[in-house]
Design an enzyme around this catalytic site. Structure first.
Site, PDB file in Angstrom:
ATOM      1  N   ARG A   1      81.692  92.353 -47.423  1.00  0.00           N
ATOM      2  CA  ARG A   1      82.382  91.104 -47.092  1.00  0.00           C
ATOM      3  C   ARG A   1      81.353  90.048 -46.756  1.00  0.00           C
ATOM      4  NH1 ARG A   1      86.998  91.081 -42.613  1.00  0.00           N
ATOM      5  NH2 ARG A   1      85.223  91.458 -41.263  1.00  0.00           N
TER       6      ARG A   1
ATOM      7  N   THR B   1      82.619  83.653 -45.610  1.00  0.00           N
ATOM      8  CA  THR B   1      83.880  83.397 -46.320  1.00  0.00           C
ATOM      9  C   THR B   1      84.878  84.538 -46.177  1.00  0.00           C
ATOM     10  OG1 THR B   1      83.097  84.461 -48.339  1.00  0.00           O
ATOM     11  CG2 THR B   1      82.617  82.111 -48.094  1.00  0.00           C
TER      12      THR B   1
ATOM     13  N   ASP C   1      82.576  97.565 -36.257  1.00  0.00           N
ATOM     14  CA  ASP C   1      82.160  97.620 -37.666  1.00  0.00           C
ATOM     15  C   ASP C   1      82.005  99.084 -38.084  1.00  0.00           C
ATOM     16  OD1 ASP C   1      80.276  95.623 -39.760  1.00  0.00           O
ATOM     17  OD2 ASP C   1      80.297  97.801 -39.970  1.00  0.00           O
TER      18      ASP C   1
ATOM     19  N   ASP D   1      78.514 100.092 -39.590  1.00  0.00           N
ATOM     20  CA  ASP D   1      77.461 100.124 -38.554  1.00  0.00           C
ATOM     21  C   ASP D   1      77.647 101.315 -37.630  1.00  0.00           C
ATOM     22  OD1 ASP D   1      76.212  97.884 -39.516  1.00  0.00           O
ATOM     23  OD2 ASP D   1      77.108  96.516 -38.057  1.00  0.00           O
TER      24      ASP D   1
HETATM   25  C1  PRP Z   1      84.171  96.636 -44.194  1.00  0.00           C
HETATM   26  C2  PRP Z   1      85.171  97.749 -44.469  1.00  0.00           C
HETATM   27  C3  PRP Z   1      85.922  97.212 -45.656  1.00  0.00           C
HETATM   28  C4  PRP Z   1      85.958  95.742 -45.384  1.00  0.00           C
HETATM   29  C5  PRP Z   1      87.321  95.408 -44.845  1.00  0.00           C
HETATM   30  O1  PRP Z   1      83.111  96.715 -45.048  1.00  0.00           O
HETATM   31  O2  PRP Z   1      84.575  98.989 -44.682  1.00  0.00           O
HETATM   32  O3  PRP Z   1      85.287  97.490 -46.908  1.00  0.00           O
HETATM   33  O4  PRP Z   1      84.961  95.472 -44.391  1.00  0.00           O
HETATM   34  O5  PRP Z   1      87.453  94.044 -44.690  1.00  0.00           O
HETATM   35  P1  PRP Z   1      88.477  93.170 -45.544  1.00  0.00           P
HETATM   36  O6  PRP Z   1      89.775  93.895 -45.553  1.00  0.00           O
HETATM   37  O7  PRP Z   1      88.534  91.876 -44.789  1.00  0.00           O
HETATM   38  O8  PRP Z   1      87.906  93.000 -46.918  1.00  0.00           O
HETATM   39  P2  PRP Z   1      81.853  95.722 -44.947  1.00  0.00           P
HETATM   40  O9  PRP Z   1      82.064  94.542 -45.816  1.00  0.00           O
HETATM   41  O10 PRP Z   1      81.546  95.437 -43.510  1.00  0.00           O
HETATM   42  O11 PRP Z   1      80.680  96.538 -45.621  1.00  0.00           O
HETATM   43  P3  PRP Z   1      79.936  97.876 -45.145  1.00  0.00           P
HETATM   44  O12 PRP Z   1      80.894  99.013 -45.327  1.00  0.00           O
HETATM   45  O13 PRP Z   1      78.777  97.964 -46.079  1.00  0.00           O
HETATM   46  O14 PRP Z   1      79.517  97.708 -43.710  1.00  0.00           O
HETATM   47  N1  URA Z   2      85.331  95.722 -41.291  1.00  0.00           N
HETATM   48  C1  URA Z   2      85.043  96.532 -40.239  1.00  0.00           C
HETATM   49  O1  URA Z   2      84.179  97.408 -40.344  1.00  0.00           O
HETATM   50  N2  URA Z   2      85.717  96.337 -39.093  1.00  0.00           N
HETATM   51  C2  URA Z   2      86.665  95.396 -38.953  1.00  0.00           C
HETATM   52  O2  URA Z   2      87.263  95.294 -37.860  1.00  0.00           O
HETATM   53  C3  URA Z   2      86.932  94.568 -40.042  1.00  0.00           C
HETATM   54  C4  URA Z   2      86.272  94.762 -41.206  1.00  0.00           C
END
Ligand code: PRP
Ligand code: URA
Length: 217
Positions: free
Chosen positions: A106, A110, A205, A208
């Site tokens: 994400r 944005t 997160d 993380d």
């Molecule tokens: C997180 C999560 C989803 C997304 C959800 O991933 O694992 O893929 O955010 O958010 P949304 O419904 O608003 O799209 P992130 O983009 O943080 O990536 P990561 O798994 O690499 O940390």
């Molecule tokens: N992605 C995450 O990992 N946590 C949230 O709360 C939203 C998006």
């Protein structure tokens, strides 16, 4: 807000108990990964309840009998990074499933998903696709992942299901509007998103927390 009929929120006590451990900010990455795996197994068990089987004749030590074996061909699509932690449990349940990695992150400003990796095979020769991602927040990533699957060929009669640990009402509504044919299985439906698009109360997160990359201090 009324919820769509495609949403399934588990109320199993084992899931509720493990969710509390997952959400707790004191839970370290090792334990967090363990609980992601356990919850994925339990949710997968529920999400796969309608998978088709076919008869299989076997012989027990006592006599011959008609048993069952899985008939549906299944594809698992973990969304990198956080969805990786859900794969092993799903493969334990469905050992013959294929795994197709899709990299999405994400954009923090944005909140739009950005695709950076796609390892789908050439053709969609499966019956059921499960998208694995612990978090359904705005629904942008899930909607993009479903779009990818459908453009690739995962269209009726191929079914798509979304398996999340925690969902926000905003994400559920976005997926239900864009893809009303996709079932959503989750362990919890939380209150709302905050101004940064994080789920409240959520767990922070998910990537993380699994991989220990959160801010220190
Ligand atoms: C997180 C999560 C989803 C997304 C959800 O991933 O694992 O893929 O955010 O958010 P949304 O419904 O608003 O799209 P992130 O983009 O943080 O990536 P990561 O798994 O690499 O940390
Ligand atoms: N992605 C995450 O990992 N946590 C949230 O709360 C939203 C998006």
């Amino acid at each position: 807000m009324s919820q769509p009929p495609t949403l399934h929120v588990s109320s199993h006590p084992a899931i509720l108990h493990k969710l509390a451990v997952l959400r707790d900010g004191r839970t370290e990455p090792k334990k967090f990964r363990e609980v992601v795996r356990e919850l994925s197994w339990l949710l997968g068990y529920e999400a796969l309840a309608d998978v088709r089987t076919r008869p299989l004749t076997i012989r027990t030590p006592m006599e011959e009998m008609e048993a069952s074996e899985l008939a549906d061909r299944i594809g698992l699509m973990p969304i990198l990074r956080a969805g990786l932690g859900m794969v092993d449990a799903m493969l334990e349940l469905m050992p013959t499933a294929q795994v197709w990695h899709l990299g999405l992150f994400r954009d923090e400003r944005t909140l739009q998903p950005v695709e950076y990796y796609n390892k789908l095979p050439d053709s969609a020769s499966v019956d059921l696709c499960l998208i694995l991602d612990p978090m359904l927040a705005t629904g942008g990533s899930a909607t993009a992942a479903i779009d990818v699957l459908k453009k690739w060929g995962a269209v009726k009669p191929v079914r798509i299901k979304l398996v999340n640990l925690i969902a926000a009402p905003e994400g559920v509504a976005a997926v239900a509007e864009a893809h009303p044919d996709v079932e959503i299985h989750c362990a919890a439906l939380d209150r709302q998103l905050n101004e940064k698009g994080y789920i409240m109360p959520g767990l922070g997160d998910a990537g993380d927390r699994q991989f220990g990359t959160g801010k220190v201090g």
